[in-house]
Motif scaffolding. Structure first.
Motif, PDB file in Angstrom:
ATOM      1  N   THR A  29      29.187 -20.301 -64.756  1.00 11.29           N
ATOM      2  CA  THR A  29      27.801 -19.820 -64.535  1.00 11.29           C
ATOM      3  C   THR A  29      27.771 -20.013 -62.968  1.00 11.29           C
ATOM      4  O   THR A  29      26.776 -18.959 -62.667  1.00 11.29           O
ATOM      5  N   ALA A  30      28.023 -20.799 -62.361  1.00  9.83           N
ATOM      6  CA  ALA A  30      27.750 -20.955 -60.844  1.00  9.83           C
ATOM      7  C   ALA A  30      28.267 -19.648 -60.137  1.00  9.83           C
ATOM      8  O   ALA A  30      27.758 -19.479 -59.015  1.00  9.83           O
ATOM      9  N   ARG A  31      29.303 -19.030 -60.708  1.00  7.54           N
ATOM     10  CA  ARG A  31      29.886 -17.843 -60.173  1.00  7.54           C
ATOM     11  C   ARG A  31      29.073 -16.499 -60.755  1.00  7.54           C
ATOM     12  O   ARG A  31      29.532 -15.519 -60.372  1.00  7.54           O
ATOM     13  N   GLY A  32      28.116 -16.681 -61.610  1.00  4.73           N
ATOM     14  CA  GLY A  32      27.604 -15.625 -62.372  1.00  4.73           C
ATOM     15  C   GLY A  32      28.310 -15.060 -63.437  1.00  4.73           C
ATOM     16  O   GLY A  32      28.191 -13.901 -63.679  1.00  4.73           O
ATOM     17  N   GLU A  33      29.348 -15.970 -64.052  1.00  6.36           N
ATOM     18  CA  GLU A  33      30.005 -15.154 -65.065  1.00  6.36           C
ATOM     19  C   GLU A  33      29.603 -16.172 -66.416  1.00  6.36           C
ATOM     20  O   GLU A  33      29.524 -17.294 -66.362  1.00  6.36           O
ATOM     21  N   GLN A  64      37.100 -17.072 -72.292  1.00  7.87           N
ATOM     22  CA  GLN A  64      36.917 -15.504 -72.065  1.00  7.87           C
ATOM     23  C   GLN A  64      35.730 -15.131 -71.374  1.00  7.87           C
ATOM     24  O   GLN A  64      34.583 -15.769 -72.150  1.00  7.87           O
ATOM     25  N   LYS A  65      35.903 -14.214 -70.756  1.00  6.59           N
ATOM     26  CA  LYS A  65      34.666 -13.482 -70.161  1.00  6.59           C
ATOM     27  C   LYS A  65      33.861 -12.804 -71.186  1.00  6.59           C
ATOM     28  O   LYS A  65      34.445 -12.029 -71.801  1.00  6.59           O
ATOM     29  N   MET A  66      32.604 -12.991 -71.539  1.00  9.93           N
ATOM     30  CA  MET A  66      31.555 -12.317 -72.234  1.00  9.93           C
ATOM     31  C   MET A  66      30.852 -11.082 -71.554  1.00  9.93           C
ATOM     32  O   MET A  66      30.936 -11.271 -70.186  1.00  9.93           O
ATOM     33  N   PHE A 137      21.360 -15.255 -64.457  1.00  9.32           N
ATOM     34  CA  PHE A 137      21.528 -16.659 -63.838  1.00  9.32           C
ATOM     35  C   PHE A 137      20.613 -17.124 -63.076  1.00  9.32           C
ATOM     36  O   PHE A 137      20.155 -16.499 -62.044  1.00  9.32           O
ATOM     37  N   THR A 138      20.113 -18.382 -63.412  1.00  7.34           N
ATOM     38  CA  THR A 138      19.055 -19.040 -62.623  1.00  7.34           C
ATOM     39  C   THR A 138      19.580 -20.242 -62.042  1.00  7.34           C
ATOM     40  O   THR A 138      19.899 -21.069 -62.750  1.00  7.34           O
ATOM     41  N   ARG A 139      19.468 -20.487 -60.843  1.00  8.38           N
ATOM     42  CA  ARG A 139      20.123 -21.676 -59.887  1.00  8.38           C
ATOM     43  C   ARG A 139      18.816 -22.510 -59.975  1.00  8.38           C
ATOM     44  O   ARG A 139      17.878 -22.366 -59.628  1.00  8.38           O
ATOM     45  N   PHE A 144      23.051 -26.703 -60.419  1.00  5.69           N
ATOM     46  CA  PHE A 144      23.543 -26.100 -61.698  1.00  5.69           C
ATOM     47  C   PHE A 144      22.828 -24.672 -61.648  1.00  5.69           C
ATOM     48  O   PHE A 144      21.874 -24.439 -61.229  1.00  5.69           O
ATOM     49  N   THR A 145      23.799 -23.617 -62.282  1.00  2.00           N
ATOM     50  CA  THR A 145      23.176 -22.304 -62.614  1.00  2.00           C
ATOM     51  C   THR A 145      23.204 -21.966 -64.034  1.00  2.00           C
ATOM     52  O   THR A 145      24.112 -22.183 -64.737  1.00  2.00           O
ATOM     53  N   LEU A 146      21.776 -21.849 -64.590  1.00  2.00           N
ATOM     54  CA  LEU A 146      21.840 -21.647 -65.888  1.00  2.00           C
ATOM     55  C   LEU A 146      21.703 -20.334 -66.671  1.00  2.00           C
ATOM     56  O   LEU A 146      21.252 -19.406 -65.883  1.00  2.00           O
ATOM     57  N   PRO A 147      22.318 -20.185 -67.532  1.00  2.62           N
ATOM     58  CA  PRO A 147      22.304 -18.812 -68.204  1.00  2.62           C
ATOM     59  C   PRO A 147      20.921 -18.617 -68.750  1.00  2.62           C
ATOM     60  O   PRO A 147      20.664 -19.464 -69.735  1.00  2.62           O
ATOM     61  N   GLN A 148      20.238 -17.657 -68.586  1.00  7.08           N
ATOM     62  CA  GLN A 148      19.077 -17.171 -68.913  1.00  7.08           C
ATOM     63  C   GLN A 148      19.174 -15.769 -69.743  1.00  7.08           C
ATOM     64  O   GLN A 148      20.052 -15.253 -69.288  1.00  7.08           O
TER      65      GLN A 148
END
Length: 154
Positions: A29-33, A64-66, A137-139, A144-148
């Protein structure tokens, strides 16, 4: 589970506490994935991450990348907030999103009005079970980077 939500950030919001199995989730998530742990033997995705496949008992896995697309499986609008750090953002939503490319995998997050918008900025009337969403993604403080989630379409 990729994290146990304990402790708070410097702004009073809950902070993820990764465990060994879920730590890769947070690195991605920190990489935007958005990636989900998947059994390397039977290829069934699983969430929360864990050391052993619940279907074939293999310990082999990959991430696995979504696509980052899904639909709102369920949601709630918090009134009043239970934690002081969220009071300024109420009312805000908490959504359970099922991924299109991994049916049965559901992630918790917030549906935002725009990337990095405050939690309470989206009109709750716009939410509906089944509504299509895509990840953003929200830092947050603490590194941490959260998936939103963002609504797709009108």
């Amino acid at each position: 589970m990729p994290s146990i939500m304990q402790g708070t950030t410097d702004n009073g919001l809950l902070a993820p506490v990764p465990d060994q199995d879920g730590a890769p989730f947070w690195r991605y998530t920190a990489r935007g994935e958005l990636r989900v742990q998947t059994c390397a033997a039977c290829r069934v995705p699983r969430f929360p991450p864990r050391p052993c496949c619940p279907y074939c008992q293999s310990f082999a896995h990959r991430w696995q990348k979504m696509s980052g697309r899904g639909h709102i499986w369920s949601f709630v609008v918090a009134h009043p907030p239970l934690l002081e750090g969220y009071a300024q953002q109420a009312p805000y939503n908490v959504a359970l999103v099922e991924l299109f490319d991994a049916p049965g995998i559901r992630l918790v997050g917030n549906v935002l009005a725009a990337p990095d918008a405050p939690l309470g900025a989206l009109d709750p009337a716009r939410l509906a079970i089944g509504a299509a969403v895509r990840v953003t993604f929200t830092r947050v403080s603490g590194g941490f980077t959260l998936p939103q989630w963002l609504l797709e379409g009108p």
